[in-house]
Design a protein around this motif. Sequence first.
Motif, PDB file in Angstrom:
ATOM      1  N   ASP A 125     -19.200 -11.721  44.488  1.00 17.55           N
ATOM      2  CA  ASP A 125     -19.899 -12.082  45.893  1.00 17.55           C
ATOM      3  C   ASP A 125     -20.553 -13.470  45.331  1.00 17.55           C
ATOM      4  O   ASP A 125     -21.136 -13.825  44.431  1.00 17.55           O
ATOM      5  CB  ASP A 125     -21.235 -11.170  45.898  1.00 17.55           C
ATOM      6  N   ARG A 142     -29.004 -23.042  55.018  1.00 19.27           N
ATOM      7  CA  ARG A 142     -28.794 -22.535  56.313  1.00 19.27           C
ATOM      8  C   ARG A 142     -27.564 -22.486  56.857  1.00 19.27           C
ATOM      9  O   ARG A 142     -26.764 -21.671  57.234  1.00 19.27           O
ATOM     10  CB  ARG A 142     -29.825 -22.820  57.424  1.00 19.27           C
ATOM     11  N   ARG A 143     -27.036 -23.684  56.586  1.00 19.61           N
ATOM     12  CA  ARG A 143     -25.557 -24.133  57.217  1.00 19.61           C
ATOM     13  C   ARG A 143     -24.449 -23.971  56.662  1.00 19.61           C
ATOM     14  O   ARG A 143     -23.405 -23.770  57.044  1.00 19.61           O
ATOM     15  CB  ARG A 143     -25.856 -25.679  57.693  1.00 19.61           C
ATOM     16  N   THR A 177     -19.917 -23.168  48.094  1.00 24.17           N
ATOM     17  CA  THR A 177     -18.937 -23.464  49.083  1.00 24.17           C
ATOM     18  C   THR A 177     -17.566 -22.448  48.637  1.00 24.17           C
ATOM     19  O   THR A 177     -17.387 -22.157  47.425  1.00 24.17           O
ATOM     20  CB  THR A 177     -18.551 -24.678  49.256  1.00 24.17           C
ATOM     21  N   ASP A 205     -23.303 -14.585  46.289  1.00 26.81           N
ATOM     22  CA  ASP A 205     -24.609 -14.676  45.866  1.00 26.81           C
ATOM     23  C   ASP A 205     -24.789 -14.336  44.339  1.00 26.81           C
ATOM     24  O   ASP A 205     -25.924 -14.779  43.738  1.00 26.81           O
ATOM     25  CB  ASP A 205     -25.492 -13.609  46.631  1.00 26.81           C
ATOM     26  N   LEU A 239     -23.375 -25.865  48.771  1.00 27.78           N
ATOM     27  CA  LEU A 239     -23.189 -24.420  48.876  1.00 27.78           C
ATOM     28  C   LEU A 239     -22.976 -24.013  47.324  1.00 27.78           C
ATOM     29  O   LEU A 239     -22.275 -24.410  46.733  1.00 27.78           O
ATOM     30  CB  LEU A 239     -21.926 -24.173  49.802  1.00 27.78           C
ATOM     31  N   ALA A 274     -23.772 -22.113  53.477  1.00 27.64           N
ATOM     32  CA  ALA A 274     -23.501 -20.986  52.682  1.00 27.64           C
ATOM     33  C   ALA A 274     -22.317 -20.253  52.881  1.00 27.64           C
ATOM     34  O   ALA A 274     -21.605 -20.138  54.173  1.00 27.64           O
ATOM     35  CB  ALA A 274     -24.559 -19.914  52.905  1.00 27.64           C
ATOM     36  N   CYS A 275     -21.401 -19.664  51.733  1.00 31.09           N
ATOM     37  CA  CYS A 275     -20.110 -19.044  51.913  1.00 31.09           C
ATOM     38  C   CYS A 275     -20.467 -17.592  52.480  1.00 31.09           C
ATOM     39  O   CYS A 275     -21.466 -17.225  52.081  1.00 31.09           O
ATOM     40  CB  CYS A 275     -19.489 -18.736  50.374  1.00 31.09           C
ATOM     41  N   ARG A 276     -19.571 -17.327  53.464  1.00 33.01           N
ATOM     42  CA  ARG A 276     -19.851 -16.150  54.137  1.00 33.01           C
ATOM     43  C   ARG A 276     -18.828 -15.200  53.700  1.00 33.01           C
ATOM     44  O   ARG A 276     -19.054 -13.979  54.241  1.00 33.01           O
ATOM     45  CB  ARG A 276     -19.861 -16.474  55.713  1.00 33.01           C
ATOM     46  N   LEU A 277     -17.977 -15.537  52.914  1.00 31.24           N
ATOM     47  CA  LEU A 277     -17.125 -14.248  52.356  1.00 31.24           C
ATOM     48  C   LEU A 277     -17.880 -13.247  51.474  1.00 31.24           C
ATOM     49  O   LEU A 277     -18.763 -13.465  50.876  1.00 31.24           O
ATOM     50  CB  LEU A 277     -15.961 -14.776  51.767  1.00 31.24           C
ATOM     51  N   PRO A 278     -17.491 -11.777  51.721  1.00 31.98           N
ATOM     52  CA  PRO A 278     -18.212 -11.080  50.768  1.00 31.98           C
ATOM     53  C   PRO A 278     -17.880 -11.117  49.679  1.00 31.98           C
ATOM     54  O   PRO A 278     -18.535 -10.694  48.429  1.00 31.98           O
ATOM     55  CB  PRO A 278     -17.733  -9.811  51.463  1.00 31.98           C
TER      56      PRO A 278
END
Length: 232
Positions: free
Chosen positions: A165, A215-216, A188, A167, A13, A218-222
Amino acid sequence: MPVAAGLGLALLLVLGGCKPAGNSGQKAEQAPATQSSVPIGTGFDFYVLSLSWSPSYCAADAQEARSQQCNGGRPYAFVVHGLWPQFERGYPEDCPTDSPRVPEREARNLLDIMPAVGLIGHEWRKHGSCSGLSQDDYFAVLRAARERVNIPPEFIRLQDYLTPDPDEVERAFLKANPNLPGDGIAVTCDRRYLREVRICMNKDLTFRTCDEADRRAACRLPKVVMPPVRGG
């Protein structure tokens, strides 16, 4: 592509941000122009190189803040957490070895890129033992893998907190490493902190994709927190 990780997180991640820091004028750490040959492991399909943001490790737990990694005076930024053999699905770990102990003298030779002798021994037993390589060859490949990756300049000596972010961090690594595919890296996060950037490599340390991991894991925090580098 599940990744073996001491934190129990799945594979690669990448996380982070590219907000300019006070030292953004620094040049990126450069990988060698040509990739020298490395010992080729057996019994697995590819590697994940895990780069941990050391200031997050130190900030997340007050007990860890007293460790040598966090209070030893070295200005650790991105450090090698490990080089993990992987299968296309799943991963090996804790494989039988005739050399479970890493001599302290040998471990200390890695302290410029890994922050603790105990971590070095743990990574050999859990992951290096499954590489099909001798201890010396595994750590030579681990060092070569680290040298293969350019760290973006804004993360080399970060002087103040960033809240990027995830990304943004990924894009910074892709810009610094033009041959790295976008689905070969992942970030991560743990609670609010950026924890690791994980990069997939073939056995010869060329970059590769890792669709399942991307896909599994990736960090989902903004936004995530990157504490500054201390010491030095």
